[in-house]
Design a protein around this motif. Structure first.
Motif, PDB file in Angstrom:
ATOM      1  N   ALA A   1       0.829  -1.209   0.000  1.00 40.18           N
ATOM      2  CA  ALA A   1       0.000   0.000   0.000  1.00 40.18           C
ATOM      3  C   ALA A   1       0.856   1.249   0.000  1.00 40.18           C
ATOM      4  O   ALA A   1       0.387   2.329  -0.377  1.00 40.18           O
ATOM      5  CB  ALA A   1      -0.937  -0.005   1.204  1.00 40.18           C
ATOM      6  N   CYS A   2       2.128   1.125   0.451  1.00 42.76           N
ATOM      7  CA  CYS A   2       3.037   2.271   0.439  1.00 42.76           C
ATOM      8  C   CYS A   2       3.636   2.421  -0.960  1.00 42.76           C
ATOM      9  O   CYS A   2       3.735   1.461  -1.730  1.00 42.76           O
ATOM     10  CB  CYS A   2       4.129   2.095   1.480  1.00 42.76           C
ATOM     11  SG  CYS A   2       3.524   1.952   3.179  1.00 42.76           S
TER      12      CYS A   2
ATOM     13  N   LEU B   1       7.210   1.369   5.593  1.00 39.21           N
ATOM     14  CA  LEU B   1       6.080   0.957   6.405  1.00 39.21           C
ATOM     15  C   LEU B   1       6.528   0.763   7.832  1.00 39.21           C
ATOM     16  O   LEU B   1       7.456   0.006   8.109  1.00 39.21           O
ATOM     17  CB  LEU B   1       5.486  -0.348   5.864  1.00 39.21           C
ATOM     18  CG  LEU B   1       4.265  -0.900   6.613  1.00 39.21           C
ATOM     19  CD1 LEU B   1       3.074   0.024   6.439  1.00 39.21           C
ATOM     20  CD2 LEU B   1       3.923  -2.306   6.126  1.00 39.21           C
ATOM     21  N   THR B   2       5.866   1.438   8.738  1.00 39.58           N
ATOM     22  CA  THR B   2       6.173   1.236  10.150  1.00 39.58           C
ATOM     23  C   THR B   2       5.562  -0.084  10.611  1.00 39.58           C
ATOM     24  O   THR B   2       4.659  -0.639   9.977  1.00 39.58           O
ATOM     25  CB  THR B   2       5.619   2.390  10.997  1.00 39.58           C
ATOM     26  OG1 THR B   2       4.186   2.390  10.898  1.00 39.58           O
ATOM     27  CG2 THR B   2       6.151   3.736  10.489  1.00 39.58           C
ATOM     28  N   TYR B   3       6.052  -0.592  11.758  1.00 38.79           N
ATOM     29  CA  TYR B   3       5.523  -1.845  12.279  1.00 38.79           C
ATOM     30  C   TYR B   3       4.109  -1.679  12.832  1.00 38.79           C
ATOM     31  O   TYR B   3       3.424  -2.664  13.067  1.00 38.79           O
ATOM     32  CB  TYR B   3       6.458  -2.382  13.360  1.00 38.79           C
ATOM     33  CG  TYR B   3       7.788  -2.828  12.808  1.00 38.79           C
ATOM     34  CD1 TYR B   3       7.883  -3.967  12.042  1.00 38.79           C
ATOM     35  CD2 TYR B   3       8.934  -2.082  13.042  1.00 38.79           C
ATOM     36  CE1 TYR B   3       9.100  -4.385  11.523  1.00 38.79           C
ATOM     37  CE2 TYR B   3      10.157  -2.491  12.533  1.00 38.79           C
ATOM     38  CZ  TYR B   3      10.229  -3.641  11.771  1.00 38.79           C
ATOM     39  OH  TYR B   3      11.438  -4.036  11.245  1.00 38.79           O
ATOM     40  N   SER B   4       3.701  -0.437  12.980  1.00 40.21           N
ATOM     41  CA  SER B   4       2.318  -0.182  13.399  1.00 40.21           C
ATOM     42  C   SER B   4       1.369  -0.081  12.209  1.00 40.21           C
ATOM     43  O   SER B   4       0.173   0.102  12.393  1.00 40.21           O
ATOM     44  CB  SER B   4       2.248   1.098  14.234  1.00 40.21           C
ATOM     45  OG  SER B   4       2.734   2.212  13.480  1.00 40.21           O
ATOM     46  N   GLY B   5       1.926  -0.172  10.981  1.00 40.43           N
ATOM     47  CA  GLY B   5       1.076  -0.201   9.789  1.00 40.43           C
ATOM     48  C   GLY B   5       0.942   1.129   9.085  1.00 40.43           C
ATOM     49  O   GLY B   5       0.097   1.251   8.187  1.00 40.43           O
ATOM     50  N   GLU B   6       1.754   2.107   9.401  1.00 42.43           N
ATOM     51  CA  GLU B   6       1.675   3.411   8.752  1.00 42.43           C
ATOM     52  C   GLU B   6       2.746   3.540   7.672  1.00 42.43           C
ATOM     53  O   GLU B   6       3.831   2.960   7.790  1.00 42.43           O
ATOM     54  CB  GLU B   6       1.856   4.529   9.783  1.00 42.43           C
ATOM     55  CG  GLU B   6       0.778   4.553  10.872  1.00 42.43           C
ATOM     56  CD  GLU B   6       1.014   5.665  11.872  1.00 42.43           C
ATOM     57  OE1 GLU B   6       1.952   6.474  11.644  1.00 42.43           O
ATOM     58  OE2 GLU B   6       0.310   5.730  12.875  1.00 42.43           O
TER      59      GLU B   6
ATOM     60  N   SER C   1       9.775  -1.337   1.903  1.00 42.91           N
ATOM     61  CA  SER C   1       9.999  -2.268   3.014  1.00 42.91           C
ATOM     62  C   SER C   1       9.795  -1.530   4.320  1.00 42.91           C
ATOM     63  O   SER C   1       9.251  -0.431   4.350  1.00 42.91           O
ATOM     64  CB  SER C   1      11.397  -2.863   2.922  1.00 42.91           C
ATOM     65  OG  SER C   1      12.363  -1.841   3.056  1.00 42.91           O
ATOM     66  N   PHE C   2      10.271  -2.183   5.404  1.00 45.21           N
ATOM     67  CA  PHE C   2      10.099  -1.594   6.725  1.00 45.21           C
ATOM     68  C   PHE C   2      11.228  -0.626   7.082  1.00 45.21           C
ATOM     69  O   PHE C   2      11.268  -0.125   8.204  1.00 45.21           O
ATOM     70  CB  PHE C   2      10.041  -2.705   7.794  1.00 45.21           C
ATOM     71  CG  PHE C   2       8.821  -3.557   7.678  1.00 45.21           C
ATOM     72  CD1 PHE C   2       7.612  -3.126   8.181  1.00 45.21           C
ATOM     73  CD2 PHE C   2       8.868  -4.784   7.051  1.00 45.21           C
ATOM     74  CE1 PHE C   2       6.481  -3.918   8.074  1.00 45.21           C
ATOM     75  CE2 PHE C   2       7.751  -5.580   6.945  1.00 45.21           C
ATOM     76  CZ  PHE C   2       6.543  -5.157   7.449  1.00 45.21           C
TER      77      PHE C   2
ATOM     78  N   VAL D   1       9.494  -7.122  17.057  1.00 48.39           N
ATOM     79  CA  VAL D   1       9.789  -5.955  16.215  1.00 48.39           C
ATOM     80  C   VAL D   1       8.961  -4.768  16.702  1.00 48.39           C
ATOM     81  O   VAL D   1       7.863  -4.940  17.249  1.00 48.39           O
ATOM     82  CB  VAL D   1       9.492  -6.244  14.733  1.00 48.39           C
ATOM     83  CG1 VAL D   1      10.404  -7.316  14.197  1.00 48.39           C
ATOM     84  CG2 VAL D   1       8.035  -6.642  14.523  1.00 48.39           C
ATOM     85  N   PHE D   2       9.491  -3.587  16.494  1.00 47.24           N
ATOM     86  CA  PHE D   2       8.771  -2.363  16.825  1.00 47.24           C
ATOM     87  C   PHE D   2       9.432  -1.199  16.087  1.00 47.24           C
ATOM     88  O   PHE D   2      10.566  -1.310  15.621  1.00 47.24           O
ATOM     89  CB  PHE D   2       8.760  -2.108  18.339  1.00 47.24           C
ATOM     90  CG  PHE D   2      10.129  -1.950  18.941  1.00 47.24           C
ATOM     91  CD1 PHE D   2      10.702  -0.689  19.076  1.00 47.24           C
ATOM     92  CD2 PHE D   2      10.852  -3.048  19.383  1.00 47.24           C
ATOM     93  CE1 PHE D   2      11.957  -0.530  19.630  1.00 47.24           C
ATOM     94  CE2 PHE D   2      12.107  -2.903  19.931  1.00 47.24           C
ATOM     95  CZ  PHE D   2      12.664  -1.645  20.064  1.00 47.24           C
ATOM     96  N   ASP D   3       8.738  -0.114  15.993  1.00 51.26           N
ATOM     97  CA  ASP D   3       9.251   1.087  15.356  1.00 51.26           C
ATOM     98  C   ASP D   3      10.111   1.857  16.339  1.00 51.26           C
ATOM     99  O   ASP D   3       9.690   2.159  17.464  1.00 51.26           O
ATOM    100  CB  ASP D   3       8.095   1.979  14.889  1.00 51.26           C
ATOM    101  CG  ASP D   3       7.262   1.325  13.806  1.00 51.26           C
ATOM    102  OD1 ASP D   3       7.881   0.775  12.885  1.00 51.26           O
ATOM    103  OD2 ASP D   3       6.017   1.346  13.897  1.00 51.26           O
TER     104      ASP D   3
END
Length: 559
Positions: A7-8, A14-19, A34-35, A264-266
């Motif tokens: 979607a990006c 893409l953040t790990y929170s989906g943004e 990617s992330f 994983v986390f941002d």
């Protein structure tokens, strides 16, 4: 998760929170996204956020300036790659800006404080106005800067508050000077030290190991022993993270330390600090500005316990307790007591030698004594029984040795006389004499304790008996010789006589009869000894016993 990634668009991550967020300046994001965003590398950067390709990474021109303050680091330029050479030179020395003057000299600076000028007329590599002028400098931005930060104790510095755009970053570079305890914390939420949190500790526990933790002052996910900090020289480190995997690069040993944390986390905050009373000087290689002085590092031993700190936190106290436990804990597998349990090891202590010499024999003696004492009654009974058996065997052996030869010869002669019908008179005479001699010998052995004095008659009788025995033995040998010569007729003679052919069986039966007669004589002699003990004269007892024995002998002859 995969649909959200696509979607990006390019230039985003893409953040790990989906943004979806744009890649910050100095990075780019290719398609598919990617992330994380990729750094440009070297001295290049991007003109703006959201770069989509590595071709967007360029040497950023700031402008043309006069009278600019520069540092002491300079280099003469030659060749065709003058711009790249100058930017790399200044970036390696942690300068934010590089400046080229008159197309042959490179200067480095941390600030752009010059005045705008139009005197940059020279070019390098086909780029107009790219190499300054005679008195003017073309200024470039290196993209890296050594922001000087000093941390003492548990005080923290959040680099995002100093202007570091960490969004989309995947690595963090710095240089550190200190004796121990350089802490770097990757955080999602600034106030949360236990969730979505990673702590990298360099030179923990007096510079004894390196650790990666998932909580502040928590247990280690990864631990490597060694000396990682230096009180007198700067050390370069690079920390990178990708999809839950943390990698720490140490330049001095060219070593990578990697750990997959499993979560994983941002990373939204990068926080640095020291610990306890330690001091750490940092030079952060990022586009931020700060210029703290780095005071001399105290190299003497510092008290690890922050007793003077009145505002010590509970987490710091627990960390200190764990550190003290690690320092005071002894690995039992390395002790000599544990090793001696596994192998036979010498104990050189004098006390061990004296104990072995003194108490070893005593211990063995006590053990053997307890074993014997526990079975003493059975051993005593066994000894008494064995003594009786030995006495019986000795008495039987004496009887056997005295009478076996004479009795065997006598019975052999009797058998031969009956067989051949010869020399019967001699045989009758020799038999009573032999029996009388056996009885007299038995009497003498049984009453030996009374020590009787033999009379002249007994002496003459003994001499006469000896002479008869000699003639008897000669006569017996002659009969045996005749027997051997007449051996073919032995079976026929045995049939005529009607006697059994087994000579040994007959002799054994006759021997048993004589032993019974001797036991009767022994019993009578014993009674005579008892009467003598009561008070009768010994010589009368001896005469009476001799008379009785002669009667017994007569009875034996008759039988």
């Amino acid at each position: 998760m995969t649909p959200a990634v696509f979607a990006c668009t390019s230039g985003e991550y893409l953040t790990y929170s989906g943004e979806c967020k744009k890649c910050p300046r100095g990075t780019f994001g290719e398609s598919p996204p990617s992330f994380r965003c990729e750094p440009c590398g070297g001295a290049k950067t991007t003109i703006s956020d959201g770069a989509t390709n590595i071709t967007d990474c360029v040497y950023q021109i700031v402008g043309c300036f006069d009278n600019m303050s520069v540092g002491n680091d300079t280099v003469n330029l030659a060749g065709t790659n003058k711009i790249e050479t100058c930017l790399e030179f200044c970036a390696e020395r942690e300068y934010l800006y590089s400046a080229i003057q008159n197309a042959n000299t490179c200067f480095c600076s941390q600030t752009n404080d010059g005045t705008v000028s139009s005197g940059c007329t020279l070019q390098c590599g086909g780029e107009p106005n790219s190499c300054g002028g005679i008195n003017s400098m073309t200024v470039y931005r290196t993209g890296k800067r050594g922001a000087s930060i000093t941390t003492i104790g548990n005080s923290e510095v959040d680099l995002t508050e100093l202007g570091l755009n960490i969004s989309g970053m995947a690595e963090f570079e710095f240089i550190a000077l200190g004796c121990k305890d350089a802490h770097v914390r990757l955080m999602n939420d600034r106030g949360n030290y236990s969730h979505n949190f990673i702590e990298i500790v360099i030179g923990a526990s007096k510079n004894q190991y390196f650790a990666i933790r998932k909580k502040r002052y928590g247990d280690s996910l990864l631990q490597r022993t060694g000396s990682f900090m230096d009180c007198y020289s700067w050390k370069y480190f690079k920390i990178s993270w990708n999809n839950g995997t943390i990698t720490v690069f140490e330049n001095s040993t060219n070593t990578f330390h990697t750990k997959d944390t499993g979560f994983v986390f941002d990373v939204n905050h990068i926080v640095i600090s020291a610990y306890g009373t330690a001091q750490v000087c940092w030079k952060v290689l990022a586009d931020i500005e700060r210029s703290d002085e780095c005071p001399p590092i105290p190299t003497e031993e510092i008290c690890e316990c922050p007793c003077s700190s009145s505002n010590i936190t509970e987490e710091a106290l627990q960390e200190k307790i764990r550190e003290l436990k690690r320092q005071l804990t002894v690995d039992v597998t390395t002790t000599s007591q544990y090793i001696r349990k596994l192998v036979c090891a010498d104990d050189p202590r004098p006390s061990a030698t004296s104990v072995g010499i003194l108490f070893g024999p005593i211990l063995i003696t006590v053990l053997l004594g307890l074993i014997i004492l526990a079975d003493f009654s059975n051993l005593a009974k066994l000894a008494i029984r064995l003594k009786k058996i030995i006495r019986r065997m000795g008495r039987g052996r004496r009887f056997k040795n005295k009478y076996t030869d004479s009795t065997t010869k006598d019975k052999t002669e009797e058998f031969n006389n009956k067989k051949g019908g010869k020399n019967e008179g001699d045989d009758k005479k020799s038999k009573p004499n032999l029996k009388n001699q056996a009885v007299n010998m038995k009497q003498t052995s049984l009453i030996g304790n009374s020590n009787p004095i033999p009379d002249s008659k007994s002496v003459d009788q003994s001499k006469e008996t000896k002479g008869k025995n000699v003639s008897h033995r000669k006569h017996t040998q002659g009969n045996l010789h005749n027997k051997l010569q007449n051996k073919p007729n032995a079976k026929e003679d045995q049939k005529k006589i009607g006697k059994p052919t087994n000579l040994s069986t007959q002799l054994n039966n006759q021997k048993a009869d004589e032993c019974n007669e001797i036991e009767q004589v022994e019993a009578k002699v014993g009674k005579a000894v008892k009467r003598q003990a009561v008070g009768k004269p010994a010589i009368n007892n001896l005469k009476n016993s001799n008379n009785k024995n002669s009667n017994v002998s007569k009875n034996v002859n008759k039988s």
